[in-house]
Design a protein around this motif. Sequence first.
Motif, PDB file in Angstrom:
ATOM      1  N   GLY A  13       0.508  -1.089  -0.048  1.00 42.13           N
ATOM      2  CA  GLY A  13       0.264   0.372  -0.172  1.00 42.13           C
ATOM      3  C   GLY A  13       0.726   1.213  -0.781  1.00 42.13           C
ATOM      4  O   GLY A  13       2.179   1.689   0.047  1.00 42.13           O
ATOM      5  N   VAL A  14      -0.023   2.276  -0.576  1.00 37.75           N
ATOM      6  CA  VAL A  14       1.078   3.513  -0.594  1.00 37.75           C
ATOM      7  C   VAL A  14       0.316   4.287   0.792  1.00 37.75           C
ATOM      8  O   VAL A  14      -0.731   4.188   1.174  1.00 37.75           O
ATOM      9  CB  VAL A  14       0.389   4.612  -1.607  1.00 37.75           C
ATOM     10  CG1 VAL A  14       0.959   5.920  -1.574  1.00 37.75           C
ATOM     11  CG2 VAL A  14       0.905   3.607  -2.673  1.00 37.75           C
ATOM     12  N   THR A  39     -10.554   2.097  -2.475  1.00 39.46           N
ATOM     13  CA  THR A  39     -10.361   1.059  -1.518  1.00 39.46           C
ATOM     14  C   THR A  39      -8.937   2.285  -0.640  1.00 39.46           C
ATOM     15  O   THR A  39      -7.937   1.865  -0.151  1.00 39.46           O
ATOM     16  CB  THR A  39      -8.908   0.528  -2.489  1.00 39.46           C
ATOM     17  OG1 THR A  39      -7.738   1.454  -2.950  1.00 39.46           O
ATOM     18  CG2 THR A  39      -9.860  -0.363  -3.464  1.00 39.46           C
ATOM     19  N   LEU A  40      -9.408   3.496  -0.868  1.00 42.51           N
ATOM     20  CA  LEU A  40      -7.972   4.620   0.706  1.00 42.51           C
ATOM     21  C   LEU A  40      -8.826   4.633   1.367  1.00 42.51           C
ATOM     22  O   LEU A  40     -10.125   4.876   1.761  1.00 42.51           O
ATOM     23  CB  LEU A  40      -8.481   5.899  -0.700  1.00 42.51           C
ATOM     24  CG  LEU A  40      -6.646   7.101   0.294  1.00 42.51           C
ATOM     25  CD1 LEU A  40      -5.503   6.891  -0.347  1.00 42.51           C
ATOM     26  CD2 LEU A  40      -7.280   8.443  -0.193  1.00 42.51           C
ATOM     27  N   GLU A  41      -8.061   4.577   2.613  1.00 39.98           N
ATOM     28  CA  GLU A  41      -8.816   4.604   3.723  1.00 39.98           C
ATOM     29  C   GLU A  41      -8.097   6.449   4.345  1.00 39.98           C
ATOM     30  O   GLU A  41      -7.024   6.166   4.349  1.00 39.98           O
ATOM     31  CB  GLU A  41      -8.216   3.349   4.567  1.00 39.98           C
ATOM     32  CG  GLU A  41      -9.521   3.037   5.859  1.00 39.98           C
ATOM     33  CD  GLU A  41     -10.169   2.189   6.365  1.00 39.98           C
ATOM     34  OE1 GLU A  41      -9.539   1.772   7.887  1.00 39.98           O
ATOM     35  OE2 GLU A  41     -10.243   1.224   5.526  1.00 39.98           O
ATOM     36  N   LEU A  42      -8.821   7.027   4.973  1.00 35.60           N
ATOM     37  CA  LEU A  42      -8.424   7.639   6.240  1.00 35.60           C
ATOM     38  C   LEU A  42      -7.851   7.680   7.327  1.00 35.60           C
ATOM     39  O   LEU A  42      -8.188   6.938   8.237  1.00 35.60           O
ATOM     40  CB  LEU A  42      -9.188   8.612   6.363  1.00 35.60           C
ATOM     41  CG  LEU A  42      -8.849  10.546   7.151  1.00 35.60           C
ATOM     42  CD1 LEU A  42      -8.379  11.041   6.379  1.00 35.60           C
ATOM     43  CD2 LEU A  42     -10.136  11.102   7.565  1.00 35.60           C
ATOM     44  N   ARG A 104      -3.184  -2.347   1.321  1.00 38.43           N
ATOM     45  CA  ARG A 104      -4.135  -0.966   0.753  1.00 38.43           C
ATOM     46  C   ARG A 104      -3.477   0.158   1.297  1.00 38.43           C
ATOM     47  O   ARG A 104      -2.212   0.086   1.665  1.00 38.43           O
ATOM     48  CB  ARG A 104      -5.440  -1.057   1.447  1.00 38.43           C
ATOM     49  CG  ARG A 104      -6.580  -2.019   1.553  1.00 38.43           C
ATOM     50  CD  ARG A 104      -7.447  -1.945   1.826  1.00 38.43           C
ATOM     51  NE  ARG A 104      -7.691  -2.757   3.240  1.00 38.43           N
ATOM     52  CZ  ARG A 104      -8.530  -2.632   4.441  1.00 38.43           C
ATOM     53  NH1 ARG A 104      -8.965  -0.891   3.564  1.00 38.43           N
ATOM     54  NH2 ARG A 104      -8.561  -2.170   5.630  1.00 38.43           N
ATOM     55  N   ASP A 105      -4.615   1.233   1.323  1.00 36.49           N
ATOM     56  CA  ASP A 105      -3.099   2.299   0.959  1.00 36.49           C
ATOM     57  C   ASP A 105      -4.313   3.825   1.738  1.00 36.49           C
ATOM     58  O   ASP A 105      -5.295   3.524   2.308  1.00 36.49           O
ATOM     59  CB  ASP A 105      -4.147   3.749  -0.865  1.00 36.49           C
ATOM     60  CG  ASP A 105      -3.325   2.593  -1.585  1.00 36.49           C
ATOM     61  OD1 ASP A 105      -2.589   2.146  -1.517  1.00 36.49           O
ATOM     62  OD2 ASP A 105      -3.541   2.518  -3.000  1.00 36.49           O
ATOM     63  N   MET A 106      -3.449   3.871   2.511  1.00 34.10           N
ATOM     64  CA  MET A 106      -3.975   5.119   3.382  1.00 34.10           C
ATOM     65  C   MET A 106      -2.989   6.797   3.675  1.00 34.10           C
ATOM     66  O   MET A 106      -2.371   6.850   2.619  1.00 34.10           O
ATOM     67  CB  MET A 106      -2.990   5.042   4.919  1.00 34.10           C
ATOM     68  CG  MET A 106      -4.134   5.305   6.331  1.00 34.10           C
ATOM     69  SD  MET A 106      -3.727   3.581   7.629  1.00 34.10           S
ATOM     70  CE  MET A 106      -5.560   4.412   8.115  1.00 34.10           C
ATOM     71  N   LEU A 107      -4.977   7.290   3.734  1.00 37.18           N
ATOM     72  CA  LEU A 107      -4.107   8.517   3.568  1.00 37.18           C
ATOM     73  C   LEU A 107      -4.156   9.635   4.736  1.00 37.18           C
ATOM     74  O   LEU A 107      -5.309   9.404   5.670  1.00 37.18           O
ATOM     75  CB  LEU A 107      -5.657   9.561   2.513  1.00 37.18           C
ATOM     76  CG  LEU A 107      -5.665  11.456   2.363  1.00 37.18           C
ATOM     77  CD1 LEU A 107      -4.735  10.951   1.461  1.00 37.18           C
ATOM     78  CD2 LEU A 107      -6.884  11.036   2.236  1.00 37.18           C
TER      79      LEU A 107
END
Length: 214
Positions: A13-14, A39-42, A104-107
């Motif tokens: 993930g990024v 699919t981006l999670e905060l 997965r990716d997280m913001l």
Amino acid sequence: MDAEITQTIKRRGVMLVLSSPSGAGKSTIARNLLEKEKTLELSVSVTTRPRRGSEIDGTHYHFLTKLEFERRRDSDALLEWAEVHGNLYGTPRDPVDEVMSEGRDMLFDIDYQGGLQLMEKARADVVSVFLLPPSMSELKSRLERRAEDAADAIKKRLANAEEEITHWREYDFVVVNDDLDRAFHEVQSILIAERLRRDRRPGLFEFEETLLGL
Ligand code: ADP
Ligand code: 5GP
């Protein structure tokens, strides 16, 4: 069809870090990204700042007393933390570990002090974007138009903006948020491209074997 295949290739993930002086528009861009990128999670931060009228506890932040914040910080439950505009903010560690372990990716909507800590701890996973306002007068009018902070809080945020702005140098990408649609597409493009980096995609070895019938 191609998009589906791409999604089945295993990748890391990024960790997308978005920073800016207050009022430059990072929460707005973050919100738009979360809507478009399913699919981006905060990463929901903890803070000692008082809740704004429009904010929901647990969605925008976890609002904590100073004592509770310090308890979590001292038990190593925070991946990074910083004092910003006189309040404490921090990133809970467990959700990041969970999301990253699932590819997965997280913001992260965090300030430059937090951004630098994450870059130090997880350089290979972090992609950092610094947002700049088009002018100081526009920054001031955005803070006033948002009308969520008291006059003295706005003053403090503007005074801090000059120092904060100098930290664009430490980020991977810099986006000027004049036109919101354009700025949003630039940030989204960064995320899309970073997901495709070869060294984030260990699944390419397996895909190559399938492709070549090995
Ligand atoms: P930050 O999270 O960086 O503090 P916000 O996302 O809350 O900033 O934006 C501050 C205010 O500016 C909000 O009222 C938002 O609607 C507005 N805004 C954001 N981007 C733009 C833009 N490109 N043009 C005009 N107004 C904007
Ligand atoms: P606000 O009070 O406007 O929500 O946020 C003020 C500043 O604190 C913003 O720059 C925001 O990105 C930053 N911030 C929010 N959460 C965190 C966090 O968990 N860690 C750090 N270091 N900064 C944060």
